[in-house]
Motif scaffolding. Sequence first.
Motif, PDB file in Angstrom:
ATOM      1  N   ALA A 137       0.805  -1.218   0.000  1.00 11.38           N
ATOM      2  CA  ALA A 137       0.000   0.000   0.000  1.00 11.38           C
ATOM      3  C   ALA A 137       0.839   1.269   0.000  1.00 11.38           C
ATOM      4  CB  ALA A 137      -0.914  -0.005   1.217  1.00 11.38           C
ATOM      5  N   LEU A 138       2.157   1.149  -0.155  1.00 12.13           N
ATOM      6  CA  LEU A 138       3.014   2.335  -0.157  1.00 12.13           C
ATOM      7  C   LEU A 138       2.655   3.229  -1.343  1.00 12.13           C
ATOM      8  CD1 LEU A 138       5.545   3.804   1.028  1.00 12.13           C
ATOM      9  CD2 LEU A 138       6.858   2.544  -0.697  1.00 12.13           C
ATOM     10  N   PRO A 139       2.234   4.501  -1.081  1.00 16.09           N
ATOM     11  CA  PRO A 139       1.840   5.367  -2.205  1.00 16.09           C
ATOM     12  C   PRO A 139       2.975   6.310  -2.602  1.00 16.09           C
ATOM     13  CG  PRO A 139       1.063   6.314  -0.159  1.00 16.09           C
ATOM     14  CD  PRO A 139       1.833   5.062   0.211  1.00 16.09           C
ATOM     15  N   ASP A 140       2.919   6.796  -3.834  1.00 15.27           N
ATOM     16  CA  ASP A 140       3.812   7.884  -4.229  1.00 15.27           C
ATOM     17  C   ASP A 140       3.098   9.208  -3.994  1.00 15.27           C
ATOM     18  OD1 ASP A 140       2.010   8.221  -6.302  1.00 15.27           O
ATOM     19  OD2 ASP A 140       3.342   7.398  -7.846  1.00 15.27           O
ATOM     20  N   GLN A 141       3.686  10.316  -4.440  1.00 11.04           N
ATOM     21  CA  GLN A 141       3.103  11.626  -4.134  1.00 11.04           C
ATOM     22  C   GLN A 141       1.800  11.880  -4.910  1.00 11.04           C
ATOM     23  OE1 GLN A 141       5.738  14.769  -5.228  1.00 11.04           O
ATOM     24  NE2 GLN A 141       5.913  14.134  -7.377  1.00 11.04           N
ATOM     25  N   GLY A 194      -0.488   9.437  -5.186  1.00  6.21           N
ATOM     26  CA  GLY A 194      -1.473   8.499  -4.672  1.00  6.21           C
ATOM     27  C   GLY A 194      -1.419   7.124  -5.288  1.00  6.21           C
ATOM     28  N   ASN A 195      -0.512   6.911  -6.226  1.00  6.65           N
ATOM     29  CA  ASN A 195      -0.371   5.576  -6.813  1.00  6.65           C
ATOM     30  C   ASN A 195       0.292   4.640  -5.817  1.00  6.65           C
ATOM     31  OD1 ASN A 195      -1.308   6.455  -9.447  1.00  6.65           O
ATOM     32  ND2 ASN A 195       0.664   7.515  -9.614  1.00  6.65           N
ATOM     33  N   LYS A 196      -0.317   3.451  -5.643  1.00  6.41           N
ATOM     34  CA  LYS A 196       0.214   2.500  -4.683  1.00  6.41           C
ATOM     35  C   LYS A 196       1.114   1.484  -5.368  1.00  6.41           C
ATOM     36  CE  LYS A 196      -3.684   3.011  -1.526  1.00  6.41           C
ATOM     37  NZ  LYS A 196      -4.759   2.320  -0.774  1.00  6.41           N
ATOM     38  N   LEU A 197       2.041   0.930  -4.566  1.00  4.03           N
ATOM     39  CA  LEU A 197       2.992  -0.036  -5.108  1.00  4.03           C
ATOM     40  C   LEU A 197       2.273  -1.252  -5.689  1.00  4.03           C
ATOM     41  CD1 LEU A 197       6.012  -0.681  -5.438  1.00  4.03           C
ATOM     42  CD2 LEU A 197       5.964  -1.734  -3.185  1.00  4.03           C
TER      43      LEU A 197
END
Length: 290
Positions: free
Chosen positions: A30-34, A36-39
């Motif tokens: 569930a790690l998101p980027d800036q 909001g895209n999740k891994l």
Amino acid sequence: YNEWNWYEAELHLSFYFPPDTTITFTIDAALPDQFGNKLGKVATGKIITTGYEPEVRFSGGTGIVEADGDRRVPIEAMNYEGVNLGMRKLAVNEIVPLLNDQNVFYGRQAPPLPLTVQTRLSFGKKRNFWNLRPIELKHSLGADSTGVVFVQVDASRPNNQRYIRGLYQVTHLGLTAKFSPRNNLVFVTNMKDASPVANAKIEVRDDGNKILWSGATDAQGRCETPGWAELNIPARSQWDQPRAWIFARKGNDLAFLHSEWGTGIYPYRFGIDYEWNPQPLVRTGVVMTD
């Protein structure tokens, strides 16, 4: 993370990992980027660290060791099981020629003099810690409690030959000197209590190891000698002052220094004007003819 640049596709993380360790890691799906895209899926990995680079710490160079103490100098090593150690007690006439060799302490060549005491100094097998050991100078002094000891530490590794060398005055004598072209002032004291040493034999030598003058200290431990101009000591180059060596002896005890050794305490640090490059007195005259 520490920093990120828009033009880089990789993110560089900075961590401290202990040496000789295996670290496993997991990144949550569930790690998101800036944006909001999740891994989207769990990521795992493994990091295996090595030990610290092997290193030996030994001061080398010249030093003074009080003869009233343990007559030892420290050496530290990390990830070295041991080093080969060699020592030699120097005769008085060996000191100046040895120190005139500019590569004597950090050169990679063989020792400039035969080493009369050779041993193996062990640091043990404990890794990734600084292991402290003493170099026992007394082992090279024999029955004497004082002397000038040359030390060589062979810290060589495969494809990397490395020697660290030191020269230590094991002495009771504290030696202080002030140099000038016309005269030198020498003061000899006891290292233990700073009391003056009377009747110590004083020698002035040049870089050729020639004794140019000899005398003795008075009851206050002082001795005045001729300076380098009075003794006609030549300079090694036009940018250098002539170098004078002072040797002080009391019985079997010996201490020495030369005019280029200093303490870093100079008059300019106190706002005092002084002649930093004194020159010998030059006499000129005029001859008139009829």
